[in-house]
Design a protein around this motif. Structure first.
Motif, PDB file in Angstrom:
ATOM      1  N   ASN A   1       1.053  -1.210  -0.062  1.00 12.22           N
ATOM      2  CA  ASN A   1      -0.185  -0.048   0.053  1.00 12.22           C
ATOM      3  C   ASN A   1       0.818   1.205  -0.009  1.00 12.22           C
ATOM      4  OD1 ASN A   1      -3.064   1.055   0.734  1.00 12.22           O
ATOM      5  ND2 ASN A   1      -1.812   2.077   1.973  1.00 12.22           N
ATOM      6  N   ALA A   2       0.268   2.281  -0.424  1.00 13.71           N
ATOM      7  CA  ALA A   2       1.042   3.568  -0.354  1.00 13.71           C
ATOM      8  C   ALA A   2       1.684   3.786   1.035  1.00 13.71           C
ATOM      9  CB  ALA A   2       0.205   4.851  -0.579  1.00 13.71           C
ATOM     10  N   ILE A   3       2.846   4.375   1.128  1.00 14.43           N
ATOM     11  CA  ILE A   3       3.641   4.490   2.556  1.00 14.43           C
ATOM     12  C   ILE A   3       2.609   5.369   3.245  1.00 14.43           C
ATOM     13  CG2 ILE A   3       5.612   5.326   3.704  1.00 14.43           C
ATOM     14  CD1 ILE A   3       7.362   3.722   1.414  1.00 14.43           C
ATOM     15  N   ILE A   4       2.421   6.797   2.429  1.00 13.94           N
ATOM     16  CA  ILE A   4       1.949   7.751   3.036  1.00 13.94           C
ATOM     17  C   ILE A   4       0.395   7.143   3.746  1.00 13.94           C
ATOM     18  CG2 ILE A   4       0.740   9.989   2.862  1.00 13.94           C
ATOM     19  CD1 ILE A   4       3.169  10.354   0.897  1.00 13.94           C
ATOM     20  N   GLY A   5      -0.118   7.212   4.751  1.00  9.29           N
ATOM     21  CA  GLY A   5      -1.288   6.885   5.344  1.00  9.29           C
ATOM     22  C   GLY A   5      -1.430   5.248   5.486  1.00  9.29           C
ATOM     23  N   GLY A   6      -0.511   4.711   5.194  1.00  8.87           N
ATOM     24  CA  GLY A   6      -0.537   2.976   5.542  1.00  8.87           C
ATOM     25  C   GLY A   6      -0.197   2.508   6.793  1.00  8.87           C
ATOM     26  N   LEU A   7       0.103   1.293   6.868  1.00 10.07           N
ATOM     27  CA  LEU A   7       0.291   0.606   8.141  1.00 10.07           C
ATOM     28  C   LEU A   7       1.224   1.149   9.014  1.00 10.07           C
ATOM     29  CD1 LEU A   7      -0.165  -1.776  10.301  1.00 10.07           C
ATOM     30  CD2 LEU A   7       1.114  -3.057   8.794  1.00 10.07           C
ATOM     31  N   GLY A   8       2.597   1.296   8.312  1.00  3.00           N
ATOM     32  CA  GLY A   8       3.742   1.877   8.721  1.00  3.00           C
ATOM     33  C   GLY A   8       3.486   2.852   9.221  1.00  3.00           C
ATOM     34  N   SER A   9       3.048   4.104   8.631  1.00  5.45           N
ATOM     35  CA  SER A   9       2.770   5.364   9.464  1.00  5.45           C
ATOM     36  C   SER A   9       1.922   5.422  10.426  1.00  5.45           C
ATOM     37  CB  SER A   9       2.132   6.362   8.276  1.00  5.45           C
ATOM     38  OG  SER A   9       0.915   5.991   7.794  1.00  5.45           O
ATOM     39  N   GLU A  10       0.931   4.349  10.465  1.00  2.00           N
ATOM     40  CA  GLU A  10       0.289   4.317  11.930  1.00  2.00           C
ATOM     41  C   GLU A  10       0.955   3.692  12.928  1.00  2.00           C
ATOM     42  OE1 GLU A  10      -2.375   5.837  12.281  1.00  2.00           O
ATOM     43  OE2 GLU A  10      -3.087   4.727  14.214  1.00  2.00           O
ATOM     44  N   ILE A  11       1.783   2.641  12.506  1.00  2.00           N
ATOM     45  CA  ILE A  11       2.777   2.252  13.764  1.00  2.00           C
ATOM     46  C   ILE A  11       3.578   3.305  14.140  1.00  2.00           C
ATOM     47  CG2 ILE A  11       4.808   0.519  14.180  1.00  2.00           C
ATOM     48  CD1 ILE A  11       3.319  -1.489  12.293  1.00  2.00           C
ATOM     49  N   LEU A  12       4.312   4.357  13.143  1.00  5.38           N
ATOM     50  CA  LEU A  12       5.219   5.227  13.475  1.00  5.38           C
ATOM     51  C   LEU A  12       4.539   6.370  14.427  1.00  5.38           C
ATOM     52  CD1 LEU A  12       8.142   5.845  12.563  1.00  5.38           C
ATOM     53  CD2 LEU A  12       7.166   6.946  10.647  1.00  5.38           C
ATOM     54  N   ARG A  13       3.326   6.551  14.018  1.00  3.84           N
ATOM     55  CA  ARG A  13       2.538   7.368  14.979  1.00  3.84           C
ATOM     56  C   ARG A  13       2.439   7.136  16.382  1.00  3.84           C
ATOM     57  NH1 ARG A  13      -2.977   9.216  16.130  1.00  3.84           N
ATOM     58  NH2 ARG A  13      -3.726   7.230  15.614  1.00  3.84           N
ATOM     59  N   TYR A  14       2.129   5.669  16.420  1.00  3.64           N
ATOM     60  CA  TYR A  14       1.888   5.263  17.886  1.00  3.64           C
ATOM     61  C   TYR A  14       3.348   5.159  18.550  1.00  3.64           C
ATOM     62  CZ  TYR A  14       0.878   2.083  21.564  1.00  3.64           C
ATOM     63  OH  TYR A  14       1.073   1.690  22.702  1.00  3.64           O
ATOM     64  N   ILE A  15       4.230   4.621  18.004  1.00  2.00           N
ATOM     65  CA  ILE A  15       5.634   4.738  18.611  1.00  2.00           C
ATOM     66  C   ILE A  15       6.006   6.076  19.093  1.00  2.00           C
ATOM     67  CG2 ILE A  15       8.036   4.421  18.006  1.00  2.00           C
ATOM     68  CD1 ILE A  15       7.152   1.928  16.397  1.00  2.00           C
ATOM     69  N   SER A  16       5.800   7.234  18.041  1.00  2.00           N
ATOM     70  CA  SER A  16       6.031   8.621  18.627  1.00  2.00           C
ATOM     71  C   SER A  16       5.285   9.256  19.757  1.00  2.00           C
ATOM     72  CB  SER A  16       5.897   9.373  17.225  1.00  2.00           C
ATOM     73  OG  SER A  16       5.630  10.569  17.585  1.00  2.00           O
ATOM     74  N   LYS A  17       4.019   8.851  19.659  1.00  2.00           N
ATOM     75  CA  LYS A  17       3.227   9.086  20.496  1.00  2.00           C
ATOM     76  C   LYS A  17       3.509   8.949  21.937  1.00  2.00           C
ATOM     77  CE  LYS A  17      -1.974   9.268  21.817  1.00  2.00           C
ATOM     78  NZ  LYS A  17      -2.468   8.193  22.088  1.00  2.00           N
ATOM     79  N   GLU A  18       3.794   7.365  21.988  1.00  2.53           N
ATOM     80  CA  GLU A  18       4.254   6.727  23.456  1.00  2.53           C
ATOM     81  C   GLU A  18       5.736   6.759  23.449  1.00  2.53           C
ATOM     82  OE1 GLU A  18       1.878   4.888  25.387  1.00  2.53           O
ATOM     83  OE2 GLU A  18       0.376   5.805  24.279  1.00  2.53           O
ATOM     84  N   GLN A  19       6.403   7.569  22.767  1.00  2.75           N
ATOM     85  CA  GLN A  19       7.978   7.704  22.941  1.00  2.75           C
ATOM     86  C   GLN A  19       8.399   6.692  23.114  1.00  2.75           C
ATOM     87  OE1 GLN A  19       8.331  11.064  25.696  1.00  2.75           O
ATOM     88  NE2 GLN A  19       7.692  12.395  24.120  1.00  2.75           N
ATOM     89  N   LEU A  20       8.339   5.372  22.332  1.00  5.48           N
ATOM     90  CA  LEU A  20       8.819   4.101  22.503  1.00  5.48           C
ATOM     91  C   LEU A  20      10.131   4.434  21.601  1.00  5.48           C
ATOM     92  CD1 LEU A  20       5.934   1.884  21.472  1.00  5.48           C
ATOM     93  CD2 LEU A  20       6.701   2.677  23.666  1.00  5.48           C
ATOM     94  N   GLU A  21      11.287   3.541  22.202  1.00  2.00           N
ATOM     95  CA  GLU A  21      12.646   3.676  21.605  1.00  2.00           C
ATOM     96  C   GLU A  21      12.806   2.504  20.584  1.00  2.00           C
ATOM     97  OE1 GLU A  21      15.903   4.895  23.742  1.00  2.00           O
ATOM     98  OE2 GLU A  21      14.471   6.595  24.423  1.00  2.00           O
ATOM     99  N   MET A  22      12.292   3.015  19.450  1.00  3.11           N
ATOM    100  CA  MET A  22      12.391   1.861  18.182  1.00  3.11           C
ATOM    101  C   MET A  22      12.685   2.706  17.048  1.00  3.11           C
ATOM    102  SD  MET A  22       9.403  -0.710  18.939  1.00  3.11           S
ATOM    103  CE  MET A  22      10.005  -2.265  18.390  1.00  3.11           C
TER     104      MET A  22
END
Ligand SMILES: Cc1ncc(C[n+]2csc(CCOP(=O)(O)OP(=O)(O)O)c2C)c(N)n1
Length: 621
Positions: free
Chosen positions: A561-582
């Motif tokens: 799927n397009a990277i923009i707005g796809g699964l990866g960007s949602e995972i990234l959003r979550y990781i950033s929100k929770e400030q996970l170290e990954m």
């Protein structure tokens, strides 16, 4: 003996052909189409049907000054042959070869890019309006099939065209077929028009006789004219189009070059919008395609003598698995209804349509309607499954948002051809659906990794009563995962296929095989990977991501799927929100339209092959 076709390099070369020569040319083009498409595959039936029509259009109009706009565009092979692309036809639909659809980048004679249905009248009207503003004097022509005419956009354009009164010509290529038999009231209406010129001739005869009667003649004509409006409701062919404000000409025998050119030349002299109704036969000139119209709408390489397809997959397709499973579920659940927008066999619903005709709805090429119709069925207590190809679902975004999701209706949207589809190219790649569905509130999005998981997703959908559910699955088959154990789905829960320590490889649906291989190869390079089948793109298994963050420094996301707005960007959003170290790397479709060609080649072009991904990972971590 020299071929006439050898001397045709541009439309000007057919201008001076005599009638007999045009017939020979038509014959040669048919032969060429059959020979070439038997090797390349492609839209044979539709092209065989428009041979004379395309010749007549190029004889009567002066392309590219006159602008011919094709609907869907799958029937433009003859147009391509006549506009200097004959030699390249053997590369059609292949990587870096000719597109199977009109492409402005390919030829000045391709006026408007298409691939999806029902756009030609709108586009042509735009060209006509632009011409008038610029003060130019060219003709503008839209060529639309009776199937494409069932799309709402075509009706919107007709409505607007009649109001705008622009000079332009709509040619209806009526072969009574969409991919399968065309459906709907318009189709029945068109079938009813068989004796086109009778009314016109009768009207002219009456007028001529009355004019000859001294004194009373003209007055009576006025009366007759008034009467006409009443009478024509009953007898005028094309009354609907006339009433809309078009001058209707036809029906014309679309394989009779003389009739075609005469009518087109007539149309050129009419003020305002003109509608030419042409009857053609799909598959014309190749008996097997005439008989098996649906198979030869779009075909793979085939044996000319027998018509047999040369490369039929041994594996059962996702579409078939979907159709079979839904048919079996419908046996014990009488609330299940199935909806398609003109794609019964493509979406695997043939058997369902036969076994449960009262619960099956082919609404024509009308994706928007299919979705809101499904919303109605759901609100009235049924369990609708609407099967639509990913790229065609783009049409129905507002229906998904406004008619389904806001009311949290239990519509299951089965998104077929999700991911790269190959030969059909840009317009058909199913790479945006996650991006335009994921952000809709109330939505659940599942991507099964194999056909068995698709069956389980359908089982799951039956028990799910908490709003709209999307199941996205790719074109083709999963090349044999039968036998591998697949566990039941749990809402919002990913499936951990392998536990590791260094890198977490998370994939959705069709990226399964690539992800599995990647993990093996990374292991060979001494990286211990976890392998996660995300299953639910939405809701995301956040607890799992959090857990992975404790052990893994890197997450690799693979998605078709397009990277923009796809699964990866949602995972990234979550990781950033929770400030996970990954550290996250996303592999999907970058921000461009993917061309046509073999899927494996296209995946490679997109950087979605194991070799490139592995190299990238090893370089960067
Ligand atoms: C929006 C959309 N939905 C579905 C399709 C798939 N499709 C391609 S051709 C076709 C049938 C078109 O029928 P018609 O316009 O009569 O052309 P014919 O092939 O009969 O010449 C369909 C449904 C599409 N291209 N676009």
């Amino acid at each position: 003996m020299s071929n006439l076709l050898d001397h045709i390099h541009e439309p000007a070369d057919i201008k001076n052909l005599a009638k007999a020569e045009m017939r020979i040319l038509a014959h040669e083009i048919r032969k060429e189409l059959i020979t070439t498409i038997s090797v390349t595959g492609g839209h044979l039936g539709s092209n065989l049907g428009v041979v004379e029509l395309t010749i007549a259009l190029h004889k009567s109009f002066d392309s590219p000054k006159d602008q011919i706009i094709w609907d869907v565009g799958h029937q433009t092979y003859v147009h391509k042959i006549l506009t200097g692309r004959r030699d390249a036809l053997k590369t059609i639909r292949q990587y870096q070869g000719l597109s199977g659809f009109p492409k402005r980048s390919e030829s000045v004679h391709d006026i408007f890019d298409t691939g999806h249905s029902s756009t030609s009248i709108s586009a042509a009207l735009g060209f006509a309006a632009a011409r008038d503003i610029k003060g130019e004097d060219n003709y503008v022509v839209a060529v639309i099939g009776d199937g494409a005419l069932s799309g709402g956009l075509a009706f919107e354009a007709l409505n607007n065209a009649a109001h705008m009164k622009k000079n332009f010509i709509v040619v209806l290529n009526d072969n009574q077929m969409s991919i399968a038999k065309n459906v709907g009231a318009m189709s029945l209406y068109l079938d009813g028009i068989r004796t086109g010129n009778l009314y016109k001739e009768a009207k002219e005869d009456v007028q001529n006789v009355l004019k000859k009667i001294p004194r009373v003649g003209e007055g009576i004509i006025e009366v007759i004219r008034d009467l006409k409006d009443g009478i024509k409701q009953l007898v005028i062919p094309g009354m609907f189009f006339e009433e809309m404000g078009f001058t209707y000409l036809g029906p014309v025998d679309g394989h009779n070059l003389k009739q075609l050119t005469t009518t087109i030349n007539q149309a050129k002299n009419v003020e305002g919008p003109v509608f030419i109704h042409v009857h053609t036969q799909k598959g014309k000139g190749y008996a097997i395609a005439e008989k098996h119209t649906e198979c030869f709408h779009g075909t793979g390489p085939f044996d000319i003598k027998t018509g047999d397809q040369k490369s039929v997959s041994k594996h059962i397709s996702y579409s078939k698995v979907f159709g079979d499973k839904l048919t079996s579920l419908a046996a014990t659940n009488d609330k299940i209804v199935a909806i398609t927008a003109g794609m019964t066999s493509g979406t695997g619903l043939n058997d369902f349509s036969v076994q449960y005709p009262e619960r099956f709805f082919d609404v024509g090429i009308a994706e928007q309607h299919a979705l809101t119709f499904s919303a109605g069925l759901s609100a009235a207590g049924f369990k609708p499954y609407v099967a639509i190809y990913s790229s065609f679902l783009q049409r129905g975004y507002d229906q998904v948002v406004h008619d389904i999701a806001t009311q949290n209706l239990n519509v299951t949207i089965c998104v077929d051809r999700a991911g790269l589809v190959g030969a059909d190219g840009e317009t058909h790649q199913g790479v945006f659906d996650v991006s335009f569905l994921n952000h809709i509130p109330n939505m659940t999005v599942i991507a099964p990794r194999c056909t068995q998981e698709l069956e389980l997703a359908l089982d799951y959908s039956l028990t799910y009563t908490d709003g709209p559910l999307v199941i996205r699955y790719p074109r083709g088959s999963d090349s044999g995962h039968k036998g591998k154990k697949v566990s039941m789905l749990k809402h919002g829960k990913a499936e951990v296929l392998k536990n590791g320590n260094d890198i977490a490889v998370i994939f959705s649906g069709s990226m399964y095989q690539i992800a599995e291989k990647l993990v093996d190869e990374l292991k060979a390079a001494s990286y211990d990977c976890s392998l996660i089948n995300i299953r639910f793109i939405k809701p995301l298994d956040r607890a799992l991501i959090k857990k992975l963050a404790k052990k893994h420094k890197h997450i690799i996301v693979l998605e078709e799927n397009a990277i923009i707005g796809g699964l990866g960007s949602e995972i990234l959003r979550y990781i950033s929100k929770e400030q996970l170290e990954m550290e996250v790397q996303i592999y999907g479709i970058d921000d461009y339209f993917v061309t046509h060609g073999d899927r494996i080649k296209l995946l490679k072009d997109c950087g979605l092959d194991v070799g490139q991904i592995k190299k990238n990972i090893l370089k960067s971590i």
